[in-house]
Design an enzyme around this catalytic site. Sequence first.
Site, short mmCIF file in Angstrom:
data_model
loop_
_atom_site.label_atom_id
_atom_site.label_comp_id
_atom_site.label_asym_id
_atom_site.label_seq_id
_atom_site.Cartn_x
_atom_site.Cartn_y
_atom_site.Cartn_z
N GLY A 1 0.81 -1.22 0.00
CA GLY A 1 0.00 0.00 0.00
C GLY A 1 0.84 1.26 0.00
O GLY A 1 2.01 1.26 0.40
N GLY B 1 0.48 5.72 0.72
CA GLY B 1 -0.32 6.82 1.23
C GLY B 1 0.34 8.14 0.94
O GLY B 1 1.36 8.21 0.23
N PHE C 1 2.00 10.07 2.95
CA PHE C 1 3.30 10.25 3.61
C PHE C 1 4.08 8.96 3.78
O PHE C 1 5.14 8.95 4.39
CB PHE C 1 3.10 10.87 5.00
CG PHE C 1 2.36 12.17 5.00
CD1 PHE C 1 1.21 12.33 5.74
CD2 PHE C 1 2.81 13.24 4.24
CE1 PHE C 1 0.53 13.53 5.74
CE2 PHE C 1 2.14 14.44 4.24
CZ PHE C 1 0.98 14.59 4.99
N VAL D 1 3.64 1.08 2.73
CA VAL D 1 3.44 -0.01 3.68
C VAL D 1 3.92 -1.31 3.05
O VAL D 1 3.56 -1.63 1.91
CB VAL D 1 1.96 -0.13 4.09
CG1 VAL D 1 1.79 -1.23 5.14
CG2 VAL D 1 1.45 1.20 4.64
N LYS E 1 5.10 0.40 8.11
CA LYS E 1 4.74 1.67 7.48
C LYS E 1 5.98 2.57 7.49
O LYS E 1 6.39 3.07 8.54
CB LYS E 1 3.59 2.31 8.25
CG LYS E 1 3.09 3.61 7.66
CD LYS E 1 1.87 4.10 8.44
CE LYS E 1 1.31 5.39 7.86
NZ LYS E 1 0.10 5.83 8.57
N ASP F 1 -9.62 11.06 9.06
CA ASP F 1 -9.40 10.49 7.73
C ASP F 1 -10.02 9.11 7.61
O ASP F 1 -9.40 8.16 7.14
CB ASP F 1 -7.91 10.42 7.42
CG ASP F 1 -7.63 10.32 5.91
OD1 ASP F 1 -6.54 9.85 5.54
OD2 ASP F 1 -8.52 10.69 5.12
#
Length: 964
Positions: A660, A662, A664, A667, A682, A788
């Site tokens: 994954g 994001g 910032f 992962v 992460k 979020d």
Amino acid sequence: MLSWNTSTHFCNWHGITCNSTLTRVTELSLQGYKLKGKISPHIGNLSFMRRFELGNNSFHGNIPPEVGRLSQLQIFKVENNTLVGEIPSNLTYCTQLKVLFLYGNNLLGKIPTEIGLLQKVQLLNFGRNQLTGGIPSSIGNLSSVTYISLTFNNLEGDIPIQICHLNSLTIIALGVNNLNGTFPSCLYNMSSLIGISVSDNQFSGSLPSNMFHNLPNLQALVLGGNHISGPIPPSITNASLLSLFEIVENHFVGRVPSLGKLQNLYRLNLGKNNLGDNSTTGLEFLKSLMNCTKLKILALSFNNFGGHLPNSLGNFSTQLSELYLGYNDISGEIPEAIGNLVGLTLLTIYNNHIDGIIPTTFGKLKVLRVLGLRGNNLSGKIEPFIGNLSQLFYLDLRANQFEGSIPPSIGNCQILQHLDLSQNNLTGTIPLEVFNLSSLFDKLALSHNSLSGSIPEKVGKLKNIDFLDMSLNHLSGHIPSGIGECMMIEYLYLQGNSLQGIIPSSLASLKSIILLDLSQNHLSGSIPNILQNLSFLQHFNVSFNMLEGEVPTGGVFRNASAVVVTGNSKLCGGISELHLPPCPVKSKKLAKHHKFRLIVVILSVVACLIVLSCILTIYWSRKKGKKPSLDSSTIEQLAKVSYQSLYNGTDGFSTTNLIGNGNFSSVYKGTLELEDRVVAIKVLNLQRKGAHKSFVAECNALKNIKHRNLVQILTCCSSTDYKGQEFKALIFEYMRNGSLEQWLHPPTTSVEPPRTLRLSQRLNIMIDVVSALHYLHHECDQLIIHCDLKPSNVLLDDDMTAHVSDFGIARLLSSIKGITTKQSSTLEIKGTIGYAPPVGCEVSTYGDMYSFGILMLEMLTGRRPTDETFEDGQNLCNFVAISFPNKLSQIMDPRLTPIEENEMNLNPIVEKHLVSLFRIGLACAVESPKERMDVVDVSKELHQIRKALVGTSSILGNDLNIYP
């Protein structure tokens, strides 16, 4: 779609077929490609078009009337889109049409009377729209039609007699409309029919006795939810091809004919009628069902069947999966031979006159999931074999005459969710194994027995229990403080025992509790003031104990009708409506003594503050000039791993382990050295502005919180990489089922078949997420706003339990109402487009509730809030609102209610609660923050919906309209 470009001839485009000699388009087939936009009127220029298929996409707007120009068109399929407007009458100009599928849209108005011009049409489906008016008599001109479906509309009136002219008709489906009257008698002479489905209308009258003589090919007859009366036609005995016969919720009477010749019978649902006439021979027809070797579901509940259950039940096919016998007048014992039905997953015999014992042969029912024997005269012991039923999730033995102790073997039923043994003659102590059943979330009811001993501290293991009733027994000892760990409990009944000691203050941890009854015990001490902070508590009963002291006046104690304190002679104070004596005023001497003690305490505190101030002044003077690390205070509280360990555990942060990305971070899936454990790592992208703040925010949010529906942080890494650059990472539990995003919107490039979530799973995930929000907003020492919430931040573990993740932009607020943002993690990012509240204002719990509302609507519709079909000011909320509440089938995720050619009807009970779910989603996502539903109210309603839906519908695993 890469082939759709100007350098490739359009005849070679994917989904396009052309006439080889004239190079003209003859077929356009692009079903299920997630295409959006409107259907262009220019398709009317494709005059050689024979096949037009755009089903299972997201097209909106009207069906262009220019389709009527396609004189050679044979197949027109635009099912499962969001098309609106009326069915264009021009469509009937396509006189060569053989297949016309418009179902699953938002089409309005009447069925065009010109429909009769389509004399070559064979398959016609207008189901799941918003059509009104009657069925036009011109439908009788469709001389070639074999299949007609008009289900899930608002059609009214009767079935036109002209429909009997359709000599080729095999399937007619008219369910879930407002049709009325009686069936045309000629309908029973249509020998071509193989399926009739007209459930959930207003049809009346009776069925002719000889109807099955003239329907030799009939395989399915679904008449449920009407007002049809009279006996079951005796001619059914010759309906040898019948596999589905459902007449639930009508007014049928009399005996059930022999059905032994129906060897293809798969489902027989006779529930909620007046069959049987209470005669002792009413169940004789069951013997004939031994020949029905394909029978899987048999429902006889809510009738007047009498007599005994025959031993021949044990000779039924092992294919039998669900057997409903509740709410009749059946007597006698349960035949031991039922233990031969090893395929049973559900057996309910509620509220009859059954006596004797539970046969030990039940121990062979290894796949049984639901056992309901409530409201009979069963006796004897609950034998240990009950522990063999390891697949049980619902066990109800209430209101019988069972005796002896509760067998500890019940602890083997590790997925049990509902256990009701109340209103029996059980004795002995409650085995600890019962309290080890952490799976219990719906109910544990042991009331009205003669159970003794104390309530163990292990009761706290029932962390998810909703309803706990141990009242009216002989329990003694103290109320364990561990009961405060039952965080989800709403109803707690302990009255009518011999409990003693004080009311533990740990009960204040029961944030969801609605009713608390401790009456008729031997409790002493005072009522803890902290109980007035329980915002859900609506009823509090401590009558007839030995309590003393002042009654609180806040919370539930403000309402005299909600509080019962009678029979406690030493209680005082409280609100005036309780009519208690005033509490005694303390003497002046005592007051002076307290005043003197208060002065001493104040002076001591002041002295301590002065000393502490001096120490801090010296400390900070020595630290002057040194700049503390941004994240040092946070990270020091977490154990750390090395960069090398993470590097090795991810094969050098290989892209094959990337799961994954994001704003910032990235992962990775990896392992920790020296540990056989898969984790999610992460890694912060520190080159991005705000990444440091995101790292600190997530550490601050997660370091001191723990909840089963929050992702669990394991450790962190704050170091440098092999290039000497700063490196920061957080390590979490790995969730094998990925994110909710992946389930709602599976990638089209995947080679695996798409996964989907049943309604029950989606509802459980909603409850998990709202439980996490309730914890963050109301149960943390410092209120946390997630900021979020979206599907990609909801992760699913092996058991499909949801965990809210990614606190990178979370905000920690010191005020419970969230009116200050001094400790906010970042001042730049407030959420993701589509999920963030529409009005820019101070961060508060209202924003999280808006995001949750959008999340709910996305889970129900299968559409993202940023769906490209939303244009000209439309959004997910008003997309839902347009069809709310009467036409939800038009906007539901099609994977949730699959539509097939033999489409069945949406259970009306399920539909009722779906309306509630959509209503909650809309109420959370309203524009005005203060008008949004509170997390407390949402949690309460979702739990009530789940309780109402368990075991009631096809979407939840039981497709019968018979309920335990």
